[in-house]
Scaffold this active site. Structure first.
Site, PDB file in Angstrom:
ATOM      1  N   SER A  28      51.392  42.391  70.534  1.00  7.29           N
ATOM      2  CA  SER A  28      50.417  41.300  70.484  1.00  7.29           C
ATOM      3  C   SER A  28      50.739  40.185  71.479  1.00  7.29           C
ATOM      4  O   SER A  28      49.852  39.675  72.167  1.00  7.29           O
ATOM      5  CB  SER A  28      50.361  40.727  69.063  1.00  7.29           C
ATOM      6  OG  SER A  28      49.923  41.716  68.158  1.00  7.29           O
TER       7      SER A  28
ATOM      8  N   GLU B 238      54.522  49.731  78.691  1.00  9.38           N
ATOM      9  CA  GLU B 238      54.756  49.972  77.263  1.00  9.38           C
ATOM     10  C   GLU B 238      55.211  51.419  77.110  1.00  9.38           C
ATOM     11  O   GLU B 238      54.512  52.348  77.531  1.00  9.38           O
ATOM     12  CB  GLU B 238      53.488  49.726  76.456  1.00  9.38           C
ATOM     13  CG  GLU B 238      53.522  50.226  75.020  1.00  9.38           C
ATOM     14  CD  GLU B 238      54.688  49.671  74.214  1.00  9.38           C
ATOM     15  OE1 GLU B 238      55.444  50.469  73.618  1.00  9.38           O
ATOM     16  OE2 GLU B 238      54.849  48.432  74.195  1.00  9.38           O
TER      17      GLU B 238
ATOM     18  N   CYS C 203      52.692  45.304  65.062  1.00 10.84           N
ATOM     19  CA  CYS C 203      51.617  44.878  64.165  1.00 10.84           C
ATOM     20  C   CYS C 203      50.537  45.948  64.015  1.00 10.84           C
ATOM     21  O   CYS C 203      50.164  46.316  62.908  1.00 10.84           O
ATOM     22  CB  CYS C 203      51.000  43.577  64.681  1.00 10.84           C
ATOM     23  SG  CYS C 203      49.645  42.981  63.647  1.00 10.84           S
TER      24      CYS C 203
ATOM     25  N   CYS D 186      51.635  45.308  60.424  1.00 13.56           N
ATOM     26  CA  CYS D 186      50.626  44.566  59.664  1.00 13.56           C
ATOM     27  C   CYS D 186      49.381  45.383  59.334  1.00 13.56           C
ATOM     28  O   CYS D 186      48.943  45.411  58.179  1.00 13.56           O
ATOM     29  CB  CYS D 186      50.188  43.323  60.447  1.00 13.56           C
ATOM     30  SG  CYS D 186      51.517  42.399  61.218  1.00 13.56           S
TER      31      CYS D 186
ATOM     32  N   LYS E 137      49.979  48.658  57.183  1.00 13.47           N
ATOM     33  CA  LYS E 137      50.486  48.193  55.887  1.00 13.47           C
ATOM     34  C   LYS E 137      49.362  47.599  55.052  1.00 13.47           C
ATOM     35  O   LYS E 137      49.248  47.906  53.854  1.00 13.47           O
ATOM     36  CB  LYS E 137      51.579  47.157  56.108  1.00 13.47           C
ATOM     37  CG  LYS E 137      52.066  46.479  54.840  1.00 13.47           C
ATOM     38  CD  LYS E 137      52.866  45.239  55.166  1.00 13.47           C
ATOM     39  CE  LYS E 137      51.988  44.124  55.719  1.00 13.47           C
ATOM     40  NZ  LYS E 137      52.761  42.917  56.086  1.00 13.47           N
ATOM     41  N   LYS E 138      48.536  46.748  55.646  1.00 14.56           N
ATOM     42  CA  LYS E 138      47.474  46.105  54.873  1.00 14.56           C
ATOM     43  C   LYS E 138      46.450  47.136  54.399  1.00 14.56           C
ATOM     44  O   LYS E 138      45.930  47.030  53.280  1.00 14.56           O
ATOM     45  CB  LYS E 138      46.780  45.035  55.724  1.00 14.56           C
ATOM     46  CG  LYS E 138      45.813  44.134  54.944  1.00 14.56           C
ATOM     47  CD  LYS E 138      46.520  43.292  53.911  1.00 14.56           C
ATOM     48  CE  LYS E 138      45.575  42.404  53.102  1.00 14.56           C
ATOM     49  NZ  LYS E 138      44.992  41.297  53.895  1.00 14.56           N
TER      50      LYS E 138
ATOM     51  N   GLY F 266      66.572  46.936  49.980  1.00 12.05           N
ATOM     52  CA  GLY F 266      66.246  45.677  50.648  1.00 12.05           C
ATOM     53  C   GLY F 266      65.472  44.767  49.719  1.00 12.05           C
ATOM     54  O   GLY F 266      64.836  45.230  48.762  1.00 12.05           O
TER      55      GLY F 266
ATOM     56  N   TYR G 249      60.481  40.757  52.572  1.00 11.00           N
ATOM     57  CA  TYR G 249      59.055  40.969  52.316  1.00 11.00           C
ATOM     58  C   TYR G 249      58.623  42.394  52.617  1.00 11.00           C
ATOM     59  O   TYR G 249      57.743  42.943  51.937  1.00 11.00           O
ATOM     60  CB  TYR G 249      58.213  39.942  53.089  1.00 11.00           C
ATOM     61  CG  TYR G 249      58.134  40.131  54.579  1.00 11.00           C
ATOM     62  CD1 TYR G 249      57.134  40.894  55.147  1.00 11.00           C
ATOM     63  CD2 TYR G 249      59.066  39.539  55.431  1.00 11.00           C
ATOM     64  CE1 TYR G 249      57.046  41.067  56.521  1.00 11.00           C
ATOM     65  CE2 TYR G 249      58.990  39.701  56.786  1.00 11.00           C
ATOM     66  CZ  TYR G 249      57.989  40.472  57.340  1.00 11.00           C
ATOM     67  OH  TYR G 249      57.917  40.648  58.700  1.00 11.00           O
TER      68      TYR G 249
ATOM     69  N   GLU H 240      56.854  44.580  49.766  1.00 11.75           N
ATOM     70  CA  GLU H 240      55.490  45.046  50.004  1.00 11.75           C
ATOM     71  C   GLU H 240      55.385  46.551  49.805  1.00 11.75           C
ATOM     72  O   GLU H 240      54.466  47.038  49.136  1.00 11.75           O
ATOM     73  CB  GLU H 240      55.051  44.661  51.414  1.00 11.75           C
ATOM     74  CG  GLU H 240      54.769  43.176  51.574  1.00 11.75           C
ATOM     75  CD  GLU H 240      54.498  42.770  53.010  1.00 11.75           C
ATOM     76  OE1 GLU H 240      53.908  41.700  53.216  1.00 11.75           O
ATOM     77  OE2 GLU H 240      54.881  43.515  53.944  1.00 11.75           O
TER      78      GLU H 240
ATOM     79  N   ARG I  51      70.972  43.664  47.187  1.00 10.23           N
ATOM     80  CA  ARG I  51      72.342  43.245  46.896  1.00 10.23           C
ATOM     81  C   ARG I  51      72.445  41.775  46.486  1.00 10.23           C
ATOM     82  O   ARG I  51      73.439  41.364  45.898  1.00 10.23           O
ATOM     83  CB  ARG I  51      73.238  43.504  48.105  1.00 10.23           C
ATOM     84  CG  ARG I  51      72.866  42.711  49.344  1.00 10.23           C
ATOM     85  CD  ARG I  51      73.745  43.080  50.516  1.00 10.23           C
ATOM     86  NE  ARG I  51      73.436  42.292  51.702  1.00 10.23           N
ATOM     87  CZ  ARG I  51      74.071  42.427  52.865  1.00 10.23           C
ATOM     88  NH1 ARG I  51      75.029  43.327  52.988  1.00 10.23           N
ATOM     89  NH2 ARG I  51      73.745  41.671  53.896  1.00 10.23           N
TER      90      ARG I  51
ATOM     91  N   GLY J 181      65.690  44.550  56.989  1.00  9.75           N
ATOM     92  CA  GLY J 181      65.522  43.600  58.076  1.00  9.75           C
ATOM     93  C   GLY J 181      65.255  44.272  59.410  1.00  9.75           C
ATOM     94  O   GLY J 181      65.335  45.501  59.549  1.00  9.75           O
TER      95      GLY J 181
ATOM     96  N   HIS K  98      34.423  25.701  40.794  1.00  6.81           N
ATOM     97  CA  HIS K  98      34.633  26.305  39.476  1.00  6.81           C
ATOM     98  C   HIS K  98      33.627  27.418  39.225  1.00  6.81           C
ATOM     99  O   HIS K  98      32.464  27.298  39.603  1.00  6.81           O
ATOM    100  CB  HIS K  98      34.479  25.221  38.394  1.00  6.81           C
ATOM    101  CG  HIS K  98      34.700  25.717  37.009  1.00  6.81           C
ATOM    102  ND1 HIS K  98      35.955  25.992  36.510  1.00  6.81           N
ATOM    103  CD2 HIS K  98      33.827  26.002  36.018  1.00  6.81           C
ATOM    104  CE1 HIS K  98      35.845  26.419  35.271  1.00  6.81           C
ATOM    105  NE2 HIS K  98      34.566  26.436  34.942  1.00  6.81           N
TER     106      HIS K  98
ATOM    107  N   GLU L 228      40.945  26.358  42.286  1.00  5.33           N
ATOM    108  CA  GLU L 228      40.617  25.005  41.838  1.00  5.33           C
ATOM    109  C   GLU L 228      41.822  24.300  41.229  1.00  5.33           C
ATOM    110  O   GLU L 228      41.891  23.069  41.190  1.00  5.33           O
ATOM    111  CB  GLU L 228      39.463  25.027  40.836  1.00  5.33           C
ATOM    112  CG  GLU L 228      39.785  25.647  39.497  1.00  5.33           C
ATOM    113  CD  GLU L 228      38.589  25.626  38.552  1.00  5.33           C
ATOM    114  OE1 GLU L 228      38.188  24.521  38.147  1.00  5.33           O
ATOM    115  OE2 GLU L 228      38.070  26.717  38.238  1.00  5.33           O
TER     116      GLU L 228
END
Length: 452
Positions: A14, A35, A43, A48, A51-52, A175, A178, A182, A199, A262, A435, A440
């Site tokens: 990105s 590349e 991503c 991203c 995964k999403k 791990g 996040y 996830e 851990r 990580g 509402h 809210e």
């Protein structure tokens, strides 16, 4: 000296793609980009986006259960992983093609090759071709880190999870960050029996303590066997799968073991240190506020710098680089008060300071509430959401906002605007509630639950 390019970018993720496109299309620069794998980077290809999509897929089992409570006669069948993966692959191919097409439309010369640095103005491609450039931009991203453990060669990383031929019946995820959390939620939602080792004392280190405790409880309630204070000692391949010896004595056999411990900057083997580019202990390329390395012609953006490893941040860094180098407007990327989301189930949306960090800066007031939302409450689920504001007791500014709820990522994007603008607690109070909604509660929190 004449150069082949005004700019040569190494990395098609990105940040690199945004810098290349803007330099070519808006600044008129002659740009090359190399590349070695697939265009789109972490991503789009292995992070991203896929995964999403898996998050969406994993949520339908619970949605079908809720549907029955709302009067629908529905029956869930088995999850078709091969069918889903085929559609996922097609979508990633489509997105990759868009990245490549947009680069070519901008006039960027694209090389599908690994590139390393020969000197401060020269890169060498895998076929031996040499290209020179007035400026070189490193945007090589990061890669999963797996600690040294006996049997690690049998394990998956987050890069592999999207390419599985079949879903395991039992998986161990190692791990507590996040990514680990996830995928624990995703695979649990898809019907996999999930055990998670971390851990440390609590998952999601670095996030607000109250929020991460709320998520850990929710994950356990949904069936994820989260075991903190636990690590892997050894992994052996056995006929039934992978036997894991654990530090807490709960040895077991799993079909797969996923390490999500990580990520590290992807800077090895590029020839950087020989040129004088400084690297941190974890391999991060050290840069100044304008993304410039110790070598004046070489810059770096994105995860390889290990500043704030988020896709939108890499994009902003790439744009700021172009403003600085090619448009004559020195621009530092803004890393302050960046909102983010963790796509667990429920999601965590966060912006600003945690309660713990805010306390270290001065007196604060904490406004917080946890409750059963209308939709899941009606369906008979016990899940609860958390809404939390961290407020400076002296200036009344909202220093942090933390939301644990379905669609928290959508909510925090809008809350992030207010926090970035310096909104006070009274600004939130003056805002009339929408509402009935979960959000809210952010504007109806009248009394602090604690001060510090």
């Amino acid at each position: 000296m004449d150069f082949d390019f005004d700019l040569f970018v190494i990395g098609g993720g990105s940040g690199g793609v945004r810098a290349a496109r803007l330099a070519a299309s808006e600044a008129g620069a002659h740009v090359g980009l190399a590349e070695e794998y697939r265009m789109g980077g972490t991503c789009v290809i292995r992070g991203c986006v896929p995964k999403k999509l898996m998050v969406f897929a994993s949520g339908y089992r619970g949605a079908l259960e809720d549907a029955r409570a709302y009067g629908w006669e529905v029956q869930a069948g088995a999850f078709d992983w091969p069918g889903f993966r085929a559609r996922l692959d097609a979508e990633l191919n489509r997105l990759e093609n868009i990245y490549r097409t947009n680069l070519l439309k901008a006039g960027v010369d694209v090389y599908h090759s690994r590139a390393v640095l020969e000197d401060a103005h020269t890169v060498r491609l895998a076929d031996g071709t040499v290209k020179t450039a007035r400026h070189i931009l490193l945007a090589t991203g990061g890669q999963p880190f797996v600690p040294e453990v006996d049997g690690a060669e049998y394990c998956l990383t987050s890069n592999d999870i999207f390419r599985l031929d079949e879903l395991p019946k039992r998986i161990l995820i190692v791990g507590g960050g996040y990514i680990a959390c996830e995928f624990a939620c995703i695979l649990n939602g898809l019907g996999v029996q999930v055990t998670q080792y971390y851990r440390g004392a609590q998952i999601l280190r670095g996030f607000d303590d109250e929020a991460r405790g709320h998520i850990a409880e929710a994950m356990r309630d949904q069936g994820v066997d989260v075991r903190c204070g636990t690590d892997v000692l050894k992994i052996d391949k056995v006929p039934q799968g992978l036997w894991v010896k654990s530090s807490d004595g709960h040895d077991a056999v799993y079909d797969q073991v996923l390490y999500a411990t990580g990520r590290r900057p992807n800077s090895a083997g590029l020839g950087l240190e020989d040129l004088g580019v400084k690297l941190a202990g974890n391999g991060a390329v050290e840069v100044d506020g304008y993304s410039q390395t110790a070598v004046p012609s070489i810059y770096a953006v994105g995860d390889v710098t290990d500043r704030l490893n988020l896709t939108p941040v890499a994009i902003r860094e790439g744009a700021a680089f172009v403003e600085t180098v090619f448009k004559g407007t020195p621009t530092m990327p803004d890393h302050d008060l960046v909102a983010g989301a963790v796509f667990t189930q429920p999601e965590l949306g966060t912006v600003g300071l945690t309660e713990e960090d805010a306390r270290e800066q001065g007196p604060v007031e904490i406004y917080s509430t946890a409750f059963r939302p209308m939709q899941s409450g009606f369906a008979g689920r016990s899940s609860r959401v958390l809404m939390k504001l961290v407020v400076c007791a002296q200036t009344r500014r909202v220093l942090g906002c933390h939301i644990v709820a379905d669609h928290a990522g959508e909510m925090i994007q809008l809350a992030g605007v207010a926090v970035k603008m310096g909104a006070t607690k009274e600004d939130f109070d003056r805002t009339v509630a929408v509402h009935p909604t979960m959000a809210e509660e952010l504007v109806t929190l009248k009394a602090p639950v604690r001060s510090a």
